[in-house]
Design an enzyme around this catalytic site. Structure first.
Site, PDB file in Angstrom:
ATOM      1  N   CYS A 104       0.840  -1.201   0.000  1.00 26.99           N
ATOM      2  CA  CYS A 104       0.000   0.000   0.000  1.00 26.99           C
ATOM      3  C   CYS A 104       0.878   1.256   0.000  1.00 26.99           C
ATOM      4  CB  CYS A 104      -0.975  -0.039   1.173  1.00 26.99           C
ATOM      5  SG  CYS A 104      -2.261   1.225   1.130  1.00 26.99           S
ATOM      6  N   ALA A 105       0.816   2.056   1.037  1.00 26.69           N
ATOM      7  CA  ALA A 105       1.639   3.271   1.119  1.00 26.69           C
ATOM      8  C   ALA A 105       3.024   2.983   1.700  1.00 26.69           C
ATOM      9  CB  ALA A 105       0.936   4.333   1.963  1.00 26.69           C
TER      10      ALA A 105
END
Length: 184
Positions: A104-105
């Site tokens: 994800c991030a």
């Protein structure tokens, strides 16, 4: 001896991105330690699900004794980016030649640590594309050497299976994939 995995959690972690890899790695018989990056064992994810960590990161004398570092995503990543000790740990893991998984991030932590560059080929959440210029948004998982990246919650199972493959090899990855019916 079973491979050892250090998974970092902070308030605001993405629950699926943390729990799917933890579960799958434990099914494969890895020794997974969930470490809180705060002074509390209880951490609340982005969807208000609270998990209890196995230990505090501050109580681990040498994190480099672990074989794999796993970095879940979620809003927690933006707080972790401000913490030099997390960036240093990430860099040290990479410098030691050990694998790191980021979903994800969380690849932004790899960027901050200098483990990847802004034009490295990786995958991550689309919201990171302003910092990760060569983001491959249509791939669930990308592995470049010892760095494994994944898009987000919807790819968390494939991410976990890729981590198993890195630690144990194809046979174990196939065994776990089959056992959860991800081989369809």
């Amino acid at each position: 001896m079973a491979p050892t995995v250090l998974t970092l959690l902070a308030d605001g972690f993405e629950e699926i991105e943390a729990t799917a890899p933890i579960d799958l790695l434990r099914r494969a018989d890895a020794e997974v330690t969930v470490a809180s990056c705060s002074d509390s064992y209880d951490l609340t994810g982005r969807s208000n699900i609270t998990l209890r960590a196995d230990t505090l990161l501050s109580k681990i004398s040498d994190p480099l004794t672990f074989d794999l570092l796993v970095l879940p995503g979620g809003p927690a990543v933006f707080d972790l980016r401000k913490r030099p000790e997390i960036i240093d740990l990430t860099r040290s893991f990479a410098d030691s030649g050990k694998p790191i998984g980021a979903i994800c991030a969380a690849p932004l932590l790899l960027l901050d640590a200098g483990v990847i560059s802004s034009d490295s080929t990786c995958t991550a959440h689309g919201s990171t594309s302003n910092e990760l210029a060569n983001l491959q948004p249509n791939q669930a998982v990308i592995q470049n050497g010892k760095i494994i990246t994944s898009r987000g919650a919807g790819t968390a199972v494939e991410f976990g299976l890729a981590l198993i493959k890195e630690l144990f090899g194809t046979d174990k990855e196939s065994e776990i994939r089959s056992s959860i019916h991800a081989d369809i």
